[in-house]
Design a protein around this motif. Structure first.
Motif, PDB file in Angstrom:
ATOM      1  N   PHE A  53       0.827  -1.210   0.000  1.00  0.00           N
ATOM      2  CA  PHE A  53       0.000   0.000   0.000  1.00  0.00           C
ATOM      3  C   PHE A  53       0.863   1.264   0.000  1.00  0.00           C
ATOM      4  CE2 PHE A  53      -3.190  -3.104   1.705  1.00  0.00           C
ATOM      5  CZ  PHE A  53      -4.015  -3.075   0.584  1.00  0.00           C
ATOM      6  N   GLY A  54       2.053   1.142   0.582  1.00  0.00           N
ATOM      7  CA  GLY A  54       2.996   2.274   0.549  1.00  0.00           C
ATOM      8  C   GLY A  54       3.387   2.588  -0.886  1.00  0.00           C
ATOM      9  N   ARG A  55       3.695   1.545  -1.633  1.00  0.00           N
ATOM     10  CA  ARG A  55       4.078   1.720  -3.040  1.00  0.00           C
ATOM     11  C   ARG A  55       2.913   2.328  -3.840  1.00  0.00           C
ATOM     12  NH1 ARG A  55       6.777   3.041  -7.264  1.00  0.00           N
ATOM     13  NH2 ARG A  55       6.478   1.790  -9.127  1.00  0.00           N
ATOM     14  N   MET A  56       1.715   1.797  -3.609  1.00  0.00           N
ATOM     15  CA  MET A  56       0.542   2.286  -4.340  1.00  0.00           C
ATOM     16  C   MET A  56       0.281   3.768  -4.046  1.00  0.00           C
ATOM     17  SD  MET A  56      -1.712  -1.109  -3.782  1.00  0.00           S
ATOM     18  CE  MET A  56      -3.303  -0.330  -3.831  1.00  0.00           C
ATOM     19  N   ALA A  57       0.581   4.185  -2.830  1.00  0.00           N
ATOM     20  CA  ALA A  57       0.333   5.592  -2.463  1.00  0.00           C
ATOM     21  C   ALA A  57       1.240   6.534  -3.243  1.00  0.00           C
ATOM     22  CB  ALA A  57       0.533   5.773  -0.961  1.00  0.00           C
ATOM     23  N   GLU A  58       2.359   5.986  -3.750  1.00  0.00           N
ATOM     24  CA  GLU A  58       3.319   6.846  -4.461  1.00  0.00           C
ATOM     25  C   GLU A  58       3.027   6.978  -5.947  1.00  0.00           C
ATOM     26  OE1 GLU A  58       6.911   4.683  -3.986  1.00  0.00           O
ATOM     27  OE2 GLU A  58       7.264   5.401  -1.955  1.00  0.00           O
ATOM     28  N   THR A  59       2.360   5.978  -6.521  1.00  0.00           N
ATOM     29  CA  THR A  59       2.245   5.989  -7.986  1.00  0.00           C
ATOM     30  C   THR A  59       1.071   6.855  -8.445  1.00  0.00           C
ATOM     31  OG1 THR A  59       0.844   4.007  -8.032  1.00  0.00           O
ATOM     32  CG2 THR A  59       3.225   3.656  -8.188  1.00  0.00           C
ATOM     33  N   HIS A  60       1.187   7.338  -9.667  1.00  0.00           N
ATOM     34  CA  HIS A  60       0.191   8.242 -10.252  1.00  0.00           C
ATOM     35  C   HIS A  60      -1.225   7.651 -10.200  1.00  0.00           C
ATOM     36  CE1 HIS A  60      -0.744  11.577 -13.042  1.00  0.00           C
ATOM     37  NE2 HIS A  60      -1.638  10.751 -13.546  1.00  0.00           N
ATOM     38  N   GLY A  61      -1.315   6.338 -10.458  1.00  0.00           N
ATOM     39  CA  GLY A  61      -2.634   5.724 -10.552  1.00  0.00           C
ATOM     40  C   GLY A  61      -2.970   4.820  -9.384  1.00  0.00           C
ATOM     41  N   SER A  62      -2.225   4.900  -8.290  1.00  0.00           N
ATOM     42  CA  SER A  62      -2.441   4.018  -7.129  1.00  0.00           C
ATOM     43  C   SER A  62      -2.355   2.535  -7.500  1.00  0.00           C
ATOM     44  CB  SER A  62      -3.808   4.255  -6.482  1.00  0.00           C
ATOM     45  OG  SER A  62      -3.822   5.460  -5.811  1.00  0.00           O
ATOM     46  N   PHE A  63      -1.608   2.246  -8.547  1.00  0.00           N
ATOM     47  CA  PHE A  63      -1.352   0.846  -8.878  1.00  0.00           C
ATOM     48  C   PHE A  63       0.008   0.469  -8.318  1.00  0.00           C
ATOM     49  CE2 PHE A  63      -4.260   2.110 -12.319  1.00  0.00           C
ATOM     50  CZ  PHE A  63      -5.173   1.070 -12.267  1.00  0.00           C
ATOM     51  N   LEU A  64       0.331  -0.816  -8.415  1.00  0.00           N
ATOM     52  CA  LEU A  64       1.672  -1.230  -8.002  1.00  0.00           C
ATOM     53  C   LEU A  64       2.710  -0.781  -9.023  1.00  0.00           C
ATOM     54  CD1 LEU A  64       0.872  -4.798  -6.662  1.00  0.00           C
ATOM     55  CD2 LEU A  64       1.932  -2.938  -5.375  1.00  0.00           C
ATOM     56  N   HIS A  65       2.226  -0.373 -10.207  1.00  0.00           N
ATOM     57  CA  HIS A  65       3.138  -0.026 -11.295  1.00  0.00           C
ATOM     58  C   HIS A  65       3.194   1.487 -11.498  1.00  0.00           C
ATOM     59  CE1 HIS A  65       2.702  -4.296 -12.258  1.00  0.00           C
ATOM     60  NE2 HIS A  65       1.414  -4.103 -12.066  1.00  0.00           N
ATOM     61  N   GLY A  66       4.396   2.026 -11.463  1.00  0.00           N
ATOM     62  CA  GLY A  66       4.564   3.457 -11.706  1.00  0.00           C
ATOM     63  C   GLY A  66       5.560   3.663 -12.837  1.00  0.00           C
ATOM     64  N   ALA A  67       5.645   4.898 -13.316  1.00  0.00           N
ATOM     65  CA  ALA A  67       6.490   5.207 -14.473  1.00  0.00           C
ATOM     66  C   ALA A  67       7.955   4.876 -14.213  1.00  0.00           C
ATOM     67  CB  ALA A  67       6.348   6.686 -14.812  1.00  0.00           C
ATOM     68  N   ASP A  68       8.671   4.530 -15.295  1.00  0.00           N
ATOM     69  CA  ASP A  68      10.119   4.327 -15.190  1.00  0.00           C
ATOM     70  C   ASP A  68      10.751   5.704 -14.956  1.00  0.00           C
ATOM     71  OD1 ASP A  68      12.230   1.969 -16.155  1.00  0.00           O
ATOM     72  OD2 ASP A  68      12.993   4.028 -16.345  1.00  0.00           O
ATOM     73  N   PRO A  69      11.654   5.792 -13.996  1.00  0.00           N
ATOM     74  CA  PRO A  69      12.196   7.133 -13.687  1.00  0.00           C
ATOM     75  C   PRO A  69      13.090   7.709 -14.774  1.00  0.00           C
ATOM     76  CG  PRO A  69      13.257   5.416 -12.351  1.00  0.00           C
ATOM     77  CD  PRO A  69      12.164   4.755 -13.119  1.00  0.00           C
TER      78      PRO A  69
END
Ligand code: NA7
Length: 532
Positions: A232-248
């Motif tokens: 849930f920590g990871r999801m809170a960081e991503t744009h879409g609250s998914f486990l997957h966020g943009a490549d930096p």
């Protein structure tokens, strides 16, 4: 008079009921369905399942529920998801506060008593200080406007209204599927091996990519349960609250070989990484988007035996990721069966539904079953289907005739004490639904608690705050690919009058920004609201 009425017993309605009960409010939840579950109650079509990891879709608010519930697959199917929601309802003892089989006909605000009068089709009535709309953004199913639809003599269903009282025969039958969105894709890949003949009527293809579902073994189960804080920590960081966020990394700073390496890895990985764990430029810059679209198009070509069919399955009118990307399991391979055929309805349109089947501009088909996977009057359809009236009898449908207008996607000027949950212009649709729903519900509960503590009985969004929020929402669409794509992300639906154009239905700034804005408003004593 009750304290609150919630319309809708889906993911949002269930959690809102729990929070209001915790605050001691006399609350009832109304739902047309025969039980709780919302989307997961209705969508029983073959193959209905998550495209989000199961453990990112469950509620995060209760450690006990997280500990007790074990998902059996990484991407759970509808029956299991419905069982999960029923388990939550029973665990929290919410069923006594829910009424089913009641279709809400109208909800009218009464200024003299500061309350909402809610009336159901069967004559039942409820009266409450607060109205919570947990109606769902994809719950008003739409059938195609094709001549002769009622003449058809075989079985025919919209996927959302798949029969609950009997198994639909598939074996040995001639079946048509109209629609190739996320739903159509799931249906097609699931029934293709079972039916005698399958004809898919595709108006526009979508970019699809592999789901890579798998069962969860015991060891993985233990690891998941031990790492919910990180999940849930990871999801809170991503744009879409998914486990997957943009490549930096920037698309421009890496070599072609490195780009391909990331894309191949994502294509081979489970879930939405293939869409979301990408370079940001892929969704912002034409050249990067074209390069990635070509990469996916080649994958499609590699999986479909007949080159002509493969070309028909490749979208030409939008780049990858500009509409909801359906995740699939052997979807493209379904077209390699001899008994499965793709009809390009953009070239040979459906002219009419006949008594026996479907007539296109070129051919006549006979079917035993027609499946309409034709989508929803998204965001506002579920609101339009209820006669909602605010101060001075002002109709919501009239106010929203050209598209939704709101403050924060939670409130509407002229509609006091009405809280929208995961409503139009919130961040919900542009993100993983449940985490965003939890944000909206927690915020609404905090607002109610604030009102209780201050003795406030009436809240209403101000016209100025609503105007500013809606202007920002509209500005965010400008120049985006979303604004151009003809999909429900942009409020588009060719089967609803006036909806064949861009409508500003979503907050596009991302879940973290949305959460921050809600908190800022609350911390500032509910800035933008008139409180009495
Ligand atoms: P979608 O994504 O809106 O898809 C609906 C499909 O139905 C889409 O392919 C449409 O073609 C097609 N459609 C609609 N009307 C017609 C007519 N009249 N003729 C031919 N084809 C038609 O809905 P889904 O249920 O698949 O998915 C909704 C969301 O639910 C999904 O994204 C998940 O988040 C859960 P079009 O593209 O408009 O040409």
């Amino acid at each position: 008079m009750r304290d609150a009425v919630i319309i809708g017993a889906g993911v949002a309605g269930i959690y809102m009921l729990y929070r209001l009960r915790e605050l001691g409010l006399d609350t009832t939840t109304l739902d047309t369905a025969g039980g709780p579950g919302g989307t997961w109650y209705w969508n029983r079509y073959p193959g209905a399942r998550f495209d989000s990891e199961s453990y990112s879709y469950g509620y995060s608010f209760s450690k006990e529920i997280l500990e007790e519930w074990s998902w059996s697959e990484h991407f759970s199917g509808q029956p299991e998801t419905l069982r999960y929601l029923e388990y939550v309802v029973d665990k929290l003892d919410l069923r006594p506060h829910m009424q089913f089989g009641c279709q809400v006909k109208s909800a009218h605000f009464d200024s003299s008593e500061t309350c909402w009068n809610v009336e159901m089709e069967d004559g039942r009535r409820e009266k409450a200080r607060f109205l919570f709309t947990a109606l769902g953004i994809l719950s008003a199913a739409t059938l195609p406007r094709i001549e002769g639809r009622d003449d058809y003599e075989g079985e025919a269903f919209h996927t959302y209204l798949w029969p609950r009282d009997h198994e639909v025969e598939l074996e040995g039958r001639r079946v048509a599927v109209i629609g190739t969105g996320a739903t159509g894709v799931q249906v097609i890949q699931t029934i293709a091996p079972q039916v005698d003949e399958l004809v898919v009527f595709q108006r526009r293809p979508n970019w699809c990519a592999p789901l890579h579902n798998a069962p969860i073994d015991d060891e993985t189960q233990t690891r998941i349960k031990g790492s919910y804080d990180q999940i849930f920590g990871r999801m809170a960081e991503t744009h879409g609250s998914f486990l997957h966020g943009a490549d930096p990394r920037s698309y421009h700073d890496v070599s072609e070989a490195e780009r391909l390496e990331l894309w191949e890895k994502n294509y081979a990985s489970p879930g939405f990484g293939v869409w979301l764990a990408n370079f940001a430029e892929v969704f912002l810059e034409p050249e990067a988007n074209q390069a990635y679209s070509k990469f996916i198009a080649d994958k499609i070509r590699g999986r479909v035996d007949d080159p002509e069919t493969a070309e028909k399955l490749i979208p030409r009118d939008h780049g990858f990721g500009m509409q909801r990307v359906p995740l699939e399991t052997k979807y493209y391979e379904a077209y390699n069966y001899d008994h499965v055929r793709l009809v390009d309805a953009s070239q040979t349109p459906i002219v009419r539904i006949t008594r026996e089947g479907i007539q296109t501009s070129e051919e006549e088909f006979e079917f035993d079953l027609i499946i309409y996977a034709t989508g929803f009057d998204a965001f506002t359809g579920s609101y339009d289907r209820i006669d909602i009236r605010g101060v001075d009898g002002k109709r919501l449908a009239e106010k929203w005739a050209d598209g939704p207008i709101s403050y924060l996607g939670t409130h509407i000027a002229g509609f006091p004490n009405m809280f929208m949950l995961a409503g139009p212009q919130s961040a919900s649709a542009a993100s993983n639904f449940p985490p965003s729903i939890e944000v909206g519900v927690d915020w609404a509960a905090r607002f109610v608690e604030f009102m209780q503590s201050k003795g406030i009985t009436r809240v209403e969004a101000s016209d100025a705050a609503e105007g500013a929020w809606t202007k920002d929402i509209m500005a965010a669409y400008e120049g985006t690919y979303f604004a151009k794509a003809k999909s429900w992300f942009s409020g588009y639906n060719s089967n609803v009058d006036g909806h064949d154009k861009l409508r500003h239905v979503m907050f596009l700034g991302g879940a973290p920004a949305y959460r921050a804005r809600l908190t800022e408003v609350a911390d500032a004593g509910y800035e933008g609201f008139e409180l009495e």
